[in-house]
Write an enzyme that holds these catalytic residues in place. Structure first.
Site, PDB file in Angstrom:
ATOM      1  N   ASN A  71      56.151  80.276  49.354  1.00  0.00           N
ATOM      2  CA  ASN A  71      55.558  79.430  50.394  1.00  0.00           C
ATOM      3  C   ASN A  71      54.799  80.286  51.405  1.00  0.00           C
ATOM      4  OD1 ASN A  71      58.241  80.240  51.046  1.00  0.00           O
ATOM      5  ND2 ASN A  71      58.453  78.620  52.565  1.00  0.00           N
TER       6      ASN A  71
ATOM      7  N   CYS B 141      59.192  69.150  46.500  1.00  0.00           N
ATOM      8  CA  CYS B 141      58.794  67.979  47.291  1.00  0.00           C
ATOM      9  C   CYS B 141      57.972  67.039  46.405  1.00  0.00           C
ATOM     10  CB  CYS B 141      58.003  68.411  48.527  1.00  0.00           C
ATOM     11  SG  CYS B 141      56.346  69.001  48.153  1.00  0.00           S
TER      12      CYS B 141
ATOM     13  N   GLU C 183      53.285  79.683  55.132  1.00  0.00           N
ATOM     14  CA  GLU C 183      53.175  78.753  56.261  1.00  0.00           C
ATOM     15  C   GLU C 183      52.004  79.118  57.168  1.00  0.00           C
ATOM     16  OE1 GLU C 183      57.144  78.639  57.931  1.00  0.00           O
ATOM     17  OE2 GLU C 183      57.869  77.491  56.195  1.00  0.00           O
TER      18      GLU C 183
ATOM     19  N   GLU D 205      55.586  76.280  44.863  1.00  0.00           N
ATOM     20  CA  GLU D 205      55.117  75.717  43.597  1.00  0.00           C
ATOM     21  C   GLU D 205      53.588  75.644  43.582  1.00  0.00           C
ATOM     22  OE1 GLU D 205      57.387  74.576  45.675  1.00  0.00           O
ATOM     23  OE2 GLU D 205      58.849  73.282  44.711  1.00  0.00           O
TER      24      GLU D 205
ATOM     25  N   CYS E 299      53.445  75.143  49.644  1.00  0.00           N
ATOM     26  CA  CYS E 299      54.738  75.354  48.985  1.00  0.00           C
ATOM     27  C   CYS E 299      54.631  76.454  47.929  1.00  0.00           C
ATOM     28  CB  CYS E 299      55.189  74.077  48.300  1.00  0.00           C
ATOM     29  SG  CYS E 299      55.755  72.788  49.425  1.00  0.00           S
TER      30      CYS E 299
HETATM   31  N1  THU Z   1      58.939  74.439  50.427  1.00  0.00           N
HETATM   32  C1  THU Z   1      58.530  74.985  49.237  1.00  0.00           C
HETATM   33  O1  THU Z   1      57.870  76.029  49.207  1.00  0.00           O
HETATM   34  N2  THU Z   1      58.869  74.358  48.103  1.00  0.00           N
HETATM   35  C2  THU Z   1      59.643  73.254  48.034  1.00  0.00           C
HETATM   36  O2  THU Z   1      59.929  72.792  46.943  1.00  0.00           O
HETATM   37  C3  THU Z   1      60.138  72.623  49.268  1.00  0.00           C
HETATM   38  C4  THU Z   1      59.657  73.201  50.535  1.00  0.00           C
HETATM   39  C5  THU Z   1      58.618  75.156  51.666  1.00  0.00           C
HETATM   40  C6  THU Z   1      57.554  74.544  52.530  1.00  0.00           C
HETATM   41  C7  THU Z   1      57.875  75.153  53.886  1.00  0.00           C
HETATM   42  O3  THU Z   1      57.225  76.406  53.982  1.00  0.00           O
HETATM   43  C8  THU Z   1      59.364  75.395  53.839  1.00  0.00           C
HETATM   44  O4  THU Z   1      59.757  75.245  52.482  1.00  0.00           O
HETATM   45  C9  THU Z   1      60.164  74.449  54.698  1.00  0.00           C
HETATM   46  O5  THU Z   1      59.825  73.146  54.456  1.00  0.00           O
END
Ligand code: THU
Length: 134
Positions: free
Chosen positions: A44, A88, A46, A57, A55
């Site tokens: 991920n 998600c 941000e 994925e 994310c």
């Molecule tokens: N996140 C992912 O990278 N993959 C997921 O399947 C669920 C959430 C990340 C997004 C964000 O950077 C952090 O988790 C918190 O939501």
């Protein structure tokens, strides 16, 4: 597929170490195994403008497409939260674009691979190209 899951697990954990998650402090790693027997990883990333974050994925899918590959056989997602991380809804739709009902989704924590699902389990219905067909 079983020893592939172990390789995906190691690669996803390794990539998770590069997660850029200064806001949520929730690092996620993902690894994709394709029909062409290649592996692509993502973490991920941000952003201070929160909706711009991506994310793990999505990162792995972008790496796969950039390499000219596009048929997902399996995805493994790893994090170290109290509960297991499930992709998600948006990432399930992204996986559906390049996978099929039988695409395997492994969920893992820092200790082990905990669950094995198919995409159909997690997203029984999805938006498909046929939906916009005439
Ligand atoms: N996140 C992912 O990278 N993959 C997921 O399947 C669920 C959430 C990340 C997004 C964000 O950077 C952090 O988790 C918190 O939501």
């Amino acid at each position: 597929m079983e020893n592939i899951s172990e390789i995906l697990y190691q690669k996803a954990k390794e990539t998770r170490l590069n997660a850029y998650a200064p806001y949520s402090h929730y690092a996620v790693g993902a690894a994709i195994y394709t029909k062409s027997k290649k592996i692509y990883t993502g973490c991920n990333v941000e952003n201070i403008s929160f909706p711009c974050g991506t994310c793990a994925e999505a990162g792995a899918i972008a790496a796969m497409v950039a390499a000219g590959d596009n048929k997902i056989k399996a995805v493994l997602v790893v994090s170290d939260g109290k509960d297991l991380v499930y992709p998600c809804g948006a990432c399930l739709q992204r996986i559906a674009e390049f996978g099929d009902n039988d695409t395997v989704i492994y969920l893992a924590n820092m200790q082990e691979i905990c669950k094995k699902h198919t995409l159909k389990d997690l997203l029984p219905y999805n938006f498909k190209e046929e939906n916009i067909g005439k």
